[in-house]
Motif scaffolding. Structure first.
Motif, PDB file in Angstrom:
ATOM      1  N   ILE A 135       0.787  -1.187  -0.094  1.00  0.00           N
ATOM      2  CA  ILE A 135      -0.028   0.029   0.208  1.00  0.00           C
ATOM      3  C   ILE A 135       0.762   1.264  -0.041  1.00  0.00           C
ATOM      4  O   ILE A 135       1.754   1.402   0.836  1.00  0.00           O
ATOM      5  N   THR A 143       0.623   4.561   3.760  1.00  0.00           N
ATOM      6  CA  THR A 143       0.176   3.811   4.902  1.00  0.00           C
ATOM      7  C   THR A 143       0.296   4.591   6.097  1.00  0.00           C
ATOM      8  O   THR A 143      -0.643   4.713   7.133  1.00  0.00           O
ATOM      9  N   GLY A 179      -3.756   6.096   3.179  1.00  0.00           N
ATOM     10  CA  GLY A 179      -3.867   4.666   3.270  1.00  0.00           C
ATOM     11  C   GLY A 179      -3.771   4.154   4.870  1.00  0.00           C
ATOM     12  O   GLY A 179      -3.981   2.944   5.009  1.00  0.00           O
ATOM     13  N   THR A 193      -5.041   0.312   5.948  1.00  0.00           N
ATOM     14  CA  THR A 193      -3.858  -0.531   6.677  1.00  0.00           C
ATOM     15  C   THR A 193      -4.505  -1.034   7.992  1.00  0.00           C
ATOM     16  O   THR A 193      -4.320  -2.311   8.361  1.00  0.00           O
ATOM     17  N   VAL A 247       0.783  -6.217   5.905  1.00  0.00           N
ATOM     18  CA  VAL A 247       0.799  -5.027   5.046  1.00  0.00           C
ATOM     19  C   VAL A 247       2.251  -4.606   4.883  1.00  0.00           C
ATOM     20  O   VAL A 247       2.754  -4.410   6.124  1.00  0.00           O
ATOM     21  N   GLU A 267       4.460  -1.192   3.280  1.00  0.00           N
ATOM     22  CA  GLU A 267       4.609   0.185   2.602  1.00  0.00           C
ATOM     23  C   GLU A 267       5.141   0.185   1.426  1.00  0.00           C
ATOM     24  O   GLU A 267       6.425  -0.273   1.302  1.00  0.00           O
ATOM     25  N   PRO A 289       4.490  -1.052   8.369  1.00  0.00           N
ATOM     26  CA  PRO A 289       3.935   0.135   8.706  1.00  0.00           C
ATOM     27  C   PRO A 289       3.620   0.457  10.051  1.00  0.00           C
ATOM     28  O   PRO A 289       3.727  -0.558  10.826  1.00  0.00           O
TER      29      PRO A 289
END
Length: 359
Positions: free
Chosen positions: A65, A68, A72, A76, A86, A88, A124
């Motif tokens: 993503i 983040t 985002g 997230t 997840v 970054e 993240p």
């Protein structure tokens, strides 16, 4: 045309290009490549639609993503609660952008490719604990400090046009005394330039006093949060509440995402960057990257220790005698401090902290 099912691995990654009102996602099979794209609104039903859509193409390995920590952040947080990994994705490579152009779909596809290739690996921040509270307070504190400075600069600029008596009576006042004095002005006539000026000075002084009180209140709250969350940081020489908050904000609520002391030094822009080649073996240069606020916080700590901390002063004397420049000594001390800080923020209790000493 869709890729045949028998050519797919069944394992997919999802890249997401985030925006304020919509997110654009691309699902990529580890063998077949990009399979499909989807645009969703930035709300919980949209996030649920994204995960359900991605599951139809296979087992999800990771979401890559962009942003983040900004647009985002909501997605997230949602994906983490659903048990998904997840990372970054970061900004697309500028050379590829020049070659292939830019669109939301292309950015989402690039994010998916970066996640699959292992180029996107940064975990993240969770942004769901004390550190996120500190970050929010620091944002408000920073803007209040800027506005307070602007108010005082404007006030002094307008004070130049005041009458001789007012200028003489406020000539040598400190900022707080000046603001208090001018806030007590009682302009009687707003139909003249002099009366309007006194009204304006009173308004600016009142604004400065309000912001000053707000800044002090926020600073007390930051100090209370840091003291409760990582009191060991404040026990170290040269690290105050503001510096400690800046350090913690960069680390985040999940310090385990920083895998090593060297990674933390690189994050702070304190690690040297190799520049050697076949003819310049072993050369390094200063790191111009990293988080500049964290770098500045460590620098302030080093300067305070060089002036008032006896072990550090002895270290500076010894290294100076060895021929090191002041700039090089500061770099060495920043590396010592970042090592010390790393163990402090990773420790669960003060008893577990292995302090580093300058020798």
């Amino acid at each position: 045309m869709e890729t045949p099912i028998n050519m797919r691995s069944g394992y997919v990654v999802v890249g997401v290009d985030t925006h304020k009102h919509i997110h654009v996602a691309a699902v990529m099979d580890s063998v077949a490549g990009i399979l499909d794209t989807l645009t969703i609104p930035t709300d919980t039903p949209g996030f649920a639609k994204l995960t359900a859509w991605a599951h139809t193409y296979g087992q999800i390995l990771v979401f890559g993503i962009e942003g983040t920590g900004s647009y985002g952040a909501g997605l997230t947080s949602y994906l983490r609660r659903q048990g998904h990994r997840v990372v970054e994705a970061g900004r697309p490579d500028r050379r590829l952008r020049r070659m292939n152009g830019k669109s939301d779909t292309l950015d989402a596809e690039n994010a998916a490719r970066a996640a699959l290739a292992g180029m996107a690996t940064a975990t993240p921040k969770t942004a769901d604990g004390t550190v996120e509270m500190l970050r929010q307070l620091k944002v408000v504190h920073g803007t209040a400090v800027k506005d307070r400075s602007a108010a005082m600069i404007t006030l002094k600029a307008m004070l130049v046009h005041a009458d001789d008596q007012l200028r003489a009576s406020t000539n040598k006042m400190t900022q707080i005394k000046l603001a208090r004095h001018l806030s007590r002005l009682r302009p009687s006539d707003l139909t003249t330039v002099a009366g309007t000026l006194r009204y304006s000075l009173r308004a600016l002084a009142g604004r400065w006093l309000f912001l000053d009180a707000q800044i002090k209140e926020i600073e007390s709250k930051i100090n209370a949060l840091v003291t409760e969350y990582r009191p060991a940081l404040l026990e170290q020489f040269g690290i105050g509440a503001d510096t400690a908050a800046e350090i913690l904000i960069v680390v985040g609520d999940n310090p385990e995402r920083i895998k090593s002391e060297a990674a933390f030094a690189k994050l702070a822009g304190i690690s040297p960057i190799p520049t050697g080649s076949g003819q310049t073996s072993g050369r390094h240069r200063i790191n111009h990257g990293g988080h500049r606020q964290l770098n500045a916080a460590i620098y302030r700590t080093v300067i305070v220790r060089m002036q008032h901390h006896e072990p550090t002063k002895a270290y500076v004397t010894r290294r100076t005698a060895e021929g090191k420049s002041k700039r090089d000594i500061i770099r060495c001390l920043k590396r010592y401090v970042i090592r010390e800080v790393y163990h402090l923020v990773k420790a669960q209790s003060a008893a577990d902290i292995p302090l580093q000493k300058v020798s």
